[in-house]
Scaffold this motif. Sequence first.
Motif, PDB file in Angstrom:
ATOM      1  N   GLY A 137      67.246 117.148 -68.300  1.00 57.47           N
ATOM      2  CA  GLY A 137      67.210 118.462 -68.917  1.00 57.47           C
ATOM      3  C   GLY A 137      66.007 119.235 -68.427  1.00 57.47           C
ATOM      4  O   GLY A 137      65.520 119.019 -67.336  1.00 57.47           O
ATOM      5  N   ALA A 138      65.510 120.145 -69.236  1.00 55.32           N
ATOM      6  CA  ALA A 138      64.314 120.896 -68.868  1.00 55.32           C
ATOM      7  C   ALA A 138      63.156 119.932 -68.704  1.00 55.32           C
ATOM      8  O   ALA A 138      62.938 119.043 -69.523  1.00 55.32           O
ATOM      9  CB  ALA A 138      63.996 121.925 -69.942  1.00 55.32           C
ATOM     10  N   ARG A 139      62.402 120.097 -67.607  1.00 54.05           N
ATOM     11  CA  ARG A 139      61.357 119.140 -67.289  1.00 54.05           C
ATOM     12  C   ARG A 139      59.989 119.748 -67.556  1.00 54.05           C
ATOM     13  O   ARG A 139      59.780 120.952 -67.415  1.00 54.05           O
ATOM     14  CB  ARG A 139      61.427 118.729 -65.810  1.00 54.05           C
ATOM     15  N   ALA A 140      59.064 118.856 -67.898  1.00 49.76           N
ATOM     16  CA  ALA A 140      57.665 119.280 -68.036  1.00 49.76           C
ATOM     17  C   ALA A 140      56.990 119.154 -66.679  1.00 49.76           C
ATOM     18  O   ALA A 140      57.314 118.266 -65.884  1.00 49.76           O
ATOM     19  CB  ALA A 140      56.956 118.397 -69.065  1.00 49.76           C
ATOM     20  N   ASP A 141      56.073 120.057 -66.385  1.00 51.43           N
ATOM     21  CA  ASP A 141      55.321 119.976 -65.134  1.00 51.43           C
ATOM     22  C   ASP A 141      54.530 118.672 -65.093  1.00 51.43           C
ATOM     23  O   ASP A 141      54.186 118.097 -66.128  1.00 51.43           O
ATOM     24  CB  ASP A 141      54.340 121.155 -65.027  1.00 51.43           C
ATOM     25  N   GLY A 142      54.252 118.211 -63.877  1.00 54.75           N
ATOM     26  CA  GLY A 142      53.338 117.085 -63.730  1.00 54.75           C
ATOM     27  C   GLY A 142      53.955 115.783 -63.294  1.00 54.75           C
ATOM     28  O   GLY A 142      53.240 114.815 -63.061  1.00 54.75           O
ATOM     29  N   ARG A 165      56.303 113.302 -60.604  1.00 57.83           N
ATOM     30  CA  ARG A 165      56.378 113.240 -59.150  1.00 57.83           C
ATOM     31  C   ARG A 165      57.716 113.748 -58.634  1.00 57.83           C
ATOM     32  O   ARG A 165      58.721 113.745 -59.338  1.00 57.83           O
ATOM     33  CB  ARG A 165      56.086 111.835 -58.657  1.00 57.83           C
ATOM     34  N   PHE A 166      57.696 114.172 -57.387  1.00 60.25           N
ATOM     35  CA  PHE A 166      58.875 114.761 -56.758  1.00 60.25           C
ATOM     36  C   PHE A 166      60.028 113.756 -56.748  1.00 60.25           C
ATOM     37  O   PHE A 166      59.859 112.580 -56.417  1.00 60.25           O
ATOM     38  CB  PHE A 166      58.543 115.174 -55.329  1.00 60.25           C
ATOM     39  N   GLY A 167      61.225 114.234 -57.122  1.00 64.70           N
ATOM     40  CA  GLY A 167      62.414 113.393 -57.153  1.00 64.70           C
ATOM     41  C   GLY A 167      62.743 112.838 -58.511  1.00 64.70           C
ATOM     42  O   GLY A 167      63.735 112.119 -58.667  1.00 64.70           O
ATOM     43  N   SER A 168      61.914 113.166 -59.522  1.00 67.20           N
ATOM     44  CA  SER A 168      62.137 112.624 -60.862  1.00 67.20           C
ATOM     45  C   SER A 168      63.177 113.404 -61.648  1.00 67.20           C
ATOM     46  O   SER A 168      63.768 112.880 -62.598  1.00 67.20           O
ATOM     47  CB  SER A 168      60.826 112.625 -61.653  1.00 67.20           C
ATOM     48  N   SER A 189      52.782 115.909 -58.586  1.00 67.26           N
ATOM     49  CA  SER A 189      52.741 116.664 -59.838  1.00 67.26           C
ATOM     50  C   SER A 189      53.481 117.989 -59.639  1.00 67.26           C
ATOM     51  O   SER A 189      52.876 119.029 -59.382  1.00 67.26           O
ATOM     52  CB  SER A 189      51.282 116.924 -60.248  1.00 67.26           C
ATOM     53  N   VAL A 190      54.799 117.937 -59.747  1.00 63.02           N
ATOM     54  CA  VAL A 190      55.627 119.103 -59.452  1.00 63.02           C
ATOM     55  C   VAL A 190      55.406 120.192 -60.506  1.00 63.02           C
ATOM     56  O   VAL A 190      55.439 119.923 -61.718  1.00 63.02           O
ATOM     57  CB  VAL A 190      57.113 118.722 -59.410  1.00 63.02           C
TER      58      VAL A 190
END
Length: 440
Positions: free
Chosen positions: A20-25, A27-30, A214-215
């Motif tokens: 769903g909506a993701r929190a910043d921070g 790693r890429f691909g998560s 940390s996307v």
Amino acid sequence: MPGSTSLLLGCLLAAFTWAGARADGERFGSAGRKVSVQTVESWPENSVDFLTEFVVGSKPLVFKGAARNSPAFSLWTDEYMLGFEESEYFEVTVENGKKENRTRAAVGMSLQQFIEQYRSGDLYLVNSVPDFLRKDVLLPPPLQCLELNGILLETIMWFSSGGTKSVVHYDAVDNINCVFSGSKEVVFIDPVKYADKIDIDHPEGNYCGVDVDSVNYTRYPGFQDVEYHHAFIEAGDCFFIPYKWVHQVRSYDRNIAVNIWWSHHATVKQDLTKCENTVSRDLADREKMLDQFQFNGLDSLSGEIDLIREVVTDLVKYRGITNKEGFYNVFGREHAEILSCQDGVRKIFSKLFDYVDENGDGVTDAAELSALPTEKWKNVQSVFNEFEEYLKEQDIQMMDDLTDDDMYVDDEAFESAPNVRELFLEDETFEGAPDVRDEL
């Protein structure tokens, strides 16, 4: 029921997962959907199937155990490489920092110096495979087809103590990477399916500036909504990275890999049915090692009209680069500022833009580009070639303009300022002045 837990786990791992909506921070691909890259055992029996389904069809693939067919898998220890006299003077390109930063200058050192330092240093060798080691690497059998002669571009060695992290990027070539030591984790994104989600905000280098550890989803929201293809590559495996597929790579433990780059557009034009019986796994077959094949270099891509058309169209269509200033900013500004030749570079890209601005209204778009005749694209190609020659001339002129005073550095002051010394050594200006570099 016996085995029911493992069966359920297998089903869950094989299924797509949504985020769903993701929190910043993270790693890429998560984020996004996750799916495993298809895997086959060793090299395919039929090279045509691989070339048509995966290369032309544009799908990543893992070849389990395929790298074990190369002598390098068992031979390439530090001691083995240092046993070659050439290691003392063969210069390699080394990146300072295992987390890739394309704004940081690389340094040059001998292969021996790198091997003596890499286990304790924040170093990463990225260099053409040394000539004296090419005899240890089998050219992937699907590429041994005579029909593909002349389209091999480059073979690169990647060597570190592990812990490297590439930027999110794509390559304008097809690529098979074989891992001889350590392991890699690779994340792919389909560039066609998610063209409107992927933000390649450094189009001049085909990469994205996102922090892979940390996307920032506020800055790069599209990365929440794409499907991520994941692959874990062990020592002895090879994997295929399709043309322009966006990917990010991490390495672990002492890590050595070799990749083969070849032309995608030239492959598509071949009669691939003639590659039916090109499979070699014989380690004694010296004719199939890298040193027996010609690699034409990435510069040869500048002659591919189809690639130039695609690169320019993608910039216009997906990055909104539609005017002269935009073309200058993407292709020429960085070089122009380094060499202090902004006016000359602007003039070159003004001419280039005039070719793609068919109606002369000062802007171009995808529709206008798709209607351009081949002759106009040949003109664009010639301007890019002119640009390369102009930069070479300006580089030579800059070196010629250096005076003795410019080149003089007080020894005592120099030794007391190691950071300055490193800057001198990293400066690409000195690549053309080996005597000066040696003195430093």
